[in-house]
Design an enzyme around this catalytic site. Sequence first.
Site, PDB file in Angstrom:
ATOM      1  N   TRP A  72      64.079  18.106  46.882  1.00 32.49           N
ATOM      2  CA  TRP A  72      63.997  17.634  45.497  1.00 32.49           C
ATOM      3  C   TRP A  72      62.652  17.009  45.216  1.00 32.49           C
ATOM      4  O   TRP A  72      62.063  17.232  44.167  1.00 32.49           O
ATOM      5  CB  TRP A  72      65.160  16.708  45.168  1.00 32.49           C
ATOM      6  CG  TRP A  72      66.448  17.477  45.077  1.00 32.49           C
ATOM      7  CD1 TRP A  72      67.544  17.337  45.866  1.00 32.49           C
ATOM      8  CD2 TRP A  72      66.765  18.536  44.156  1.00 32.49           C
ATOM      9  NE1 TRP A  72      68.523  18.238  45.490  1.00 32.49           N
ATOM     10  CE2 TRP A  72      68.070  18.977  44.453  1.00 32.49           C
ATOM     11  CE3 TRP A  72      66.074  19.157  43.115  1.00 32.49           C
ATOM     12  CZ2 TRP A  72      68.697  20.015  43.745  1.00 32.49           C
ATOM     13  CZ3 TRP A  72      66.697  20.181  42.404  1.00 32.49           C
ATOM     14  CH2 TRP A  72      67.990  20.602  42.715  1.00 32.49           C
ATOM     15  N   ASP A  78      63.856   9.269  41.420  1.00 35.03           N
ATOM     16  CA  ASP A  78      64.924  10.226  41.162  1.00 35.03           C
ATOM     17  C   ASP A  78      66.135   9.757  41.960  1.00 35.03           C
ATOM     18  O   ASP A  78      66.174   9.871  43.181  1.00 35.03           O
ATOM     19  CB  ASP A  78      64.480  11.626  41.610  1.00 35.03           C
ATOM     20  CG  ASP A  78      65.585  12.672  41.468  1.00 35.03           C
ATOM     21  OD1 ASP A  78      66.715  12.321  41.075  1.00 35.03           O
ATOM     22  OD2 ASP A  78      65.307  13.856  41.766  1.00 35.03           O
ATOM     23  N   LYS A 105      76.511  14.318  39.833  1.00 33.84           N
ATOM     24  CA  LYS A 105      76.853  13.869  41.178  1.00 33.84           C
ATOM     25  C   LYS A 105      77.704  12.595  41.115  1.00 33.84           C
ATOM     26  O   LYS A 105      78.822  12.595  41.580  1.00 33.84           O
ATOM     27  CB  LYS A 105      75.600  13.610  42.010  1.00 33.84           C
ATOM     28  CG  LYS A 105      74.966  14.870  42.598  1.00 33.84           C
ATOM     29  CD  LYS A 105      73.858  15.441  41.784  1.00 33.84           C
ATOM     30  CE  LYS A 105      73.394  16.788  42.312  1.00 33.84           C
ATOM     31  NZ  LYS A 105      71.967  16.989  42.124  1.00 33.84           N
TER      32      LYS A 105
END
Length: 361
Positions: A102, A173, A197
């Site tokens: 990511w 993030d 999530k």
Amino acid sequence: MTRVFNFSAGPAALPEPVLRQAAAEMLDWRGSGMSVMEMSHRGKEFVSIAERAEADLRELLAVPDDYAVLFLQGGATLQFSAVPLNLMPAGGSADYVDTGQWSGKAIKEAKRYGNVRVVASSKDRNYSYAPAQDTWQPIDPKAAYVHYTSNETIGGVEFHWVPEAGGVPLVADMSSHILAGPIDVSKYGVIYAGAQKNIGPAGLTLVIVRKDLLGRARGDTPTLLDYKVQTEAQSMSNTPPTYAIYIAGLVFEWLKEQGGLDAIAAHNRRKAALLYDLLDASAFYHSPVRREDRSLMNVPFTLADEGLDDAFLKGAKERGLVQLKGHRSVGGMRASIYNAMPIEGVQRLVDYMREFEKERA
Ligand SMILES: *Cc1c(COP(=O)(O)O)cnc(C)c1O
């Protein structure tokens, strides 16, 4: 009806009481005669839903008043562009920490907008740890911001500490572990997270931004990506993802009922310990992540013989334990155990893993 224990990394399991409440309110939200999906986003009913969601989130995370809370669209991935567009002047630069897939994607996108310096990376050991700050290159005091991925969902690596950015705005993030426990929001310039999530359904993106950082967006920034425009419009610059905001609001209420984020964090530690204790005690299963950097949310593991992976997954599925296959890029298994995963689900998985090891090792 049988509900499975869903270990998906995202979209992920939601708390069952939230789903039940949404089902009960599906056709007629509290006497309004309509579903939340059918409401005007500017009507008083929906505005009350959005305001309550924001207030509850602010309470859960103790968000200081000098931060804006935005409910946006486009996922965490669009924030990979929004962050540089809002914070990095043309010709400017930003510092990034590279800890896996990511952060790699965030770096790639930021490079379209300016100069990216990678100040630390864990690539040397296959992204299996969070690099200690004393191994980083010094932060550039002129950097527009420092970006890191506080929980790498695929690698299962979590920063259990907050980097020191030396006065440069820190951007995180937090897609896969926001709300897993308390955080000190005041240490950050921007926090962002895709909802699917640990917050709610896909389609919603949470951004928390310190207000002194508003108004710096480059001239070519699309209006919808401009944090200042969205702050002034209370995230309603265009039609917001109304139903996703409503479900997220129910999740926030559920978290408060669980005792808030300290209680949730304790619960998450107990859940993760069940799995990691087994992985550490076993010669059959293996955790690839350095012990002190292991994620409480995403637990990747491998079997001693990958030829047994399919049999493992099949047996798990028969027991109602699903979505355990690791990310296609790393293989093996991954158990994502977000807030909504009850401890019984983790216990069932651990029991199954012991049984499988006994039979096959
Ligand atoms: C899932 C995830 C993303 C991507 O989120 P989208 O909402 O699909 O854009 C980005 N970063 C992290 C850490 C993630 O877990």
